[in-house]
Design an enzyme around this catalytic site. Structure first.
Site, short mmCIF file in Angstrom:
data_model
loop_
_atom_site.label_atom_id
_atom_site.label_comp_id
_atom_site.label_asym_id
_atom_site.label_seq_id
_atom_site.Cartn_x
_atom_site.Cartn_y
_atom_site.Cartn_z
N ASP A 46 0.82 -1.21 0.00
CA ASP A 46 0.00 0.00 0.00
C ASP A 46 0.87 1.27 0.00
OD1 ASP A 46 -2.68 0.53 0.01
OD2 ASP A 46 -2.90 0.60 2.17
N GLU A 69 -5.20 7.79 -0.08
CA GLU A 69 -5.71 7.19 1.14
C GLU A 69 -4.71 7.20 2.31
OE1 GLU A 69 -7.20 3.16 0.75
OE2 GLU A 69 -8.26 3.36 2.65
N ASP A 121 -6.31 5.39 -4.76
CA ASP A 121 -6.33 4.30 -3.78
C ASP A 121 -5.19 3.37 -4.18
OD1 ASP A 121 -6.79 2.35 -1.95
OD2 ASP A 121 -8.97 2.40 -2.15
N ILE A 123 -4.00 0.59 -2.91
CA ILE A 123 -4.53 -0.79 -3.03
C ILE A 123 -5.97 -0.74 -2.54
CG2 ILE A 123 -4.50 -3.20 -2.28
CD1 ILE A 123 -1.62 -3.18 -2.04
N ASP A 124 -6.88 -0.84 -3.48
CA ASP A 124 -8.29 -0.90 -3.12
C ASP A 124 -8.64 -2.39 -3.01
OD1 ASP A 124 -10.94 -0.02 -2.74
OD2 ASP A 124 -11.38 -0.34 -4.87
N THR A 126 -8.14 -4.37 0.12
CA THR A 126 -6.99 -4.99 0.82
C THR A 126 -7.31 -6.43 1.23
OG1 THR A 126 -7.79 -3.94 2.83
CG2 THR A 126 -6.02 -2.84 1.70
N ASP A 278 -12.30 5.44 -3.59
CA ASP A 278 -12.90 4.11 -3.76
C ASP A 278 -13.79 4.05 -5.00
OD1 ASP A 278 -11.80 2.74 -1.62
OD2 ASP A 278 -13.34 3.41 -0.21
P1 AMP Z 1 -14.88 -3.33 -1.42
O1 AMP Z 1 -13.59 -3.98 -1.82
O2 AMP Z 1 -15.79 -3.04 -2.56
O3 AMP Z 1 -15.55 -4.06 -0.29
O4 AMP Z 1 -14.50 -1.89 -0.89
C1 AMP Z 1 -13.37 -1.65 -0.14
C2 AMP Z 1 -13.49 -0.26 0.42
O5 AMP Z 1 -14.61 -0.19 1.27
C3 AMP Z 1 -12.32 0.16 1.30
O6 AMP Z 1 -11.36 0.83 0.53
C4 AMP Z 1 -12.97 1.08 2.33
O7 AMP Z 1 -12.61 2.44 2.10
C5 AMP Z 1 -14.45 0.94 2.09
N1 AMP Z 1 -15.27 0.78 3.30
C6 AMP Z 1 -14.87 0.65 4.58
N2 AMP Z 1 -15.93 0.57 5.42
C7 AMP Z 1 -17.04 0.67 4.65
C8 AMP Z 1 -18.45 0.68 4.92
N3 AMP Z 1 -18.93 0.55 6.16
N4 AMP Z 1 -19.29 0.81 3.88
C9 AMP Z 1 -18.83 0.93 2.62
N5 AMP Z 1 -17.50 0.93 2.32
C10 AMP Z 1 -16.62 0.80 3.29
MG MG Z 2 -10.32 1.39 -1.09
#
Ligand code: AMP
Ligand code: MG
Length: 341
Positions: A46, A69, A121, A123-124, A126, A278
């Site tokens: 990251d 981020e 981001d 690493i989106d 993680t 994101d």
């Molecule tokens: P995903 O891989 O689509 O589940 O999204 C990952 C991203 O979800 C991370 O980079 C976080 O910034 C974000 N995230 C963290 N907590 C939450 C939440 N409660 N609702 C929606 N997104 C979130």
């Molecule tokens: Mg992310």
């Protein structure tokens, strides 16, 4: 129309370098030196990913605002982690010192909301990175009131959809070549391989009108998007198949390249604000590929509010064909959920 070709070539090469770093680190997960449950590989990749990308943008466009981020605060308190990150970044910058690397990382402090800014981001997804499934390096540029450029490096999502029909869980990682999805406003959306050995080809959202056959993707994490709500919505729309769950903005890449028709992100708690990094790159790529993105109330996503999408609630991304109908189903479901509370 403004020409963003310089920005695009810089963004593509920076994301490629960052993706290479992520892949090097990911290959080490599971080795004796690194337990799979250990979070350090993702932290390491990251920081290194953010450092190389922000260094490249900072050098080429020194006055641009950067919104990313990570910050180096945690890194500076962990000398072992910092020396690992330094070694990774030195692959591209042999002379870089740890202090310089922290400075590059901290260029991402920008507040957003400015006339022109980049958002990253590093690493989106993680959790997907640690599971060796989907993750993305997501970089976008916002200029004069709109997103104008998006690049999504997806190291575990093949560029060629024929070889991988969406479900990452069934795709052996060693067959994945990695897709680099990108778009500049007004110039269409494209995919090429991350290794640069394939010519870019245009991508387009699915042209299917048949809701029954639509594929819905959503977060693998039930804490990031309500799975029970999306199941109700899919049923009310007549969608037959099971949802495909995956981490990261790879979901946007799937809809943009016709591997799925719908991506739902339904709030799991009141007041959660989505982070701009994101979504920005994914939204740009889908829109340029002919799709549509709004929030769960049908409002356009507003990237002018700062580091968060504070004017929006959740996300609905589709191939555009039944967008209003899909949003209406989401609104109805959210209303019935609210009425139960
Ligand atoms: P995903 O891989 O689509 O589940 O999204 C990952 C991203 O979800 C991370 O980079 C976080 O910034 C974000 N995230 C963290 N907590 C939450 C939440 N409660 N609702 C929606 N997104 C979130
Ligand atoms: Mg992310």
């Amino acid at each position: 129309m403004t020409d963003y070709s310089q920005e695009l070539s810089l963004a593509l090469s920076a994301v490629r370098n960052a993706a290479e770093i992520c892949q090097i680190v990911q290959r080490r997960i599971g080795s004796s030196a690194m337990a799979k449950s250990d979070k350090s590989p993702v932290t390491m990749a990251d920081f290194a990913s953010q450092a190389v990308i922000l260094e490249a943008i900072g050098r080429a466009f020194p006055i641009d605002c950067l919104v990313a981020e990570e910050t180096s605060t945690e890194l500076q308190q962990e000398p072992e982690l910092l020396s690992e990150v330094t070694a990774l970044v030195q692959k591209y910058h042999p002379q870089a010192t740890s202090q310089q690397i922290c400075e590059w990382i901290d260029r991402g402090h920008g507040a957003g909301g400015s006339r022109r800014y980049w958002t990253l981001d590093p690493i989106d997804g993680t959790k997907g990175f640690l599971r060796k499934e989907q993750y993305a390096i997501a970089l976008a540029l916002y200029d004069e009131g709109e997103l104008v450029l998006g690049v999504l490096g997806c190291p575990n999502l093949p560029a060629d959809p024929v070889r991988n029909l969406i479900n990452p869980a069934t795709t052996p990682i060693d067959q994945a070549q990695g897709g680099l999805f990108y778009a500049v406003r007004g110039a269409g959306a494209f995919v090429t391989s991350l290794d640069g050995h394939h010519l870019p080809r245009p991508i387009h959202v699915s042209t299917s009108h048949n809701l029954h056959e639509y594929r819905v993707c959503e977060s693998a994490e039930a804490t990031h998007s309500r799975h029970d709500a999306s199941a109700t919505i899919a049923q009310s729309l007549g969608v037959a198949g099971e949802p495909v769950r995956m981490d990261s903005q790879a979901k946007y890449a799937c809809v943009a390249s016709g591997r799925a028709e719908i991506y739902l992100r339904l709030p799991t708690r009141a007041g959660y604000q989505e982070c701009i990094w994101d979504h920005a790159a994914g939204v740009m790529v889908i829109e340029a590929a002919g799709g549509k993105v709004t929030d769960t109330t049908g409002k356009e996503l507003d990237f002018s509010q700062g580091r968060h999408l504070s004017a929006n609630i959740g996300v609905v991304a589709t191939n555009g064909i039944h967008h209003e109908k899909i949003v209406a189903a989401v609104v109805a479901q959210q209303q019935s959920l609210a009425a139960q509370q």
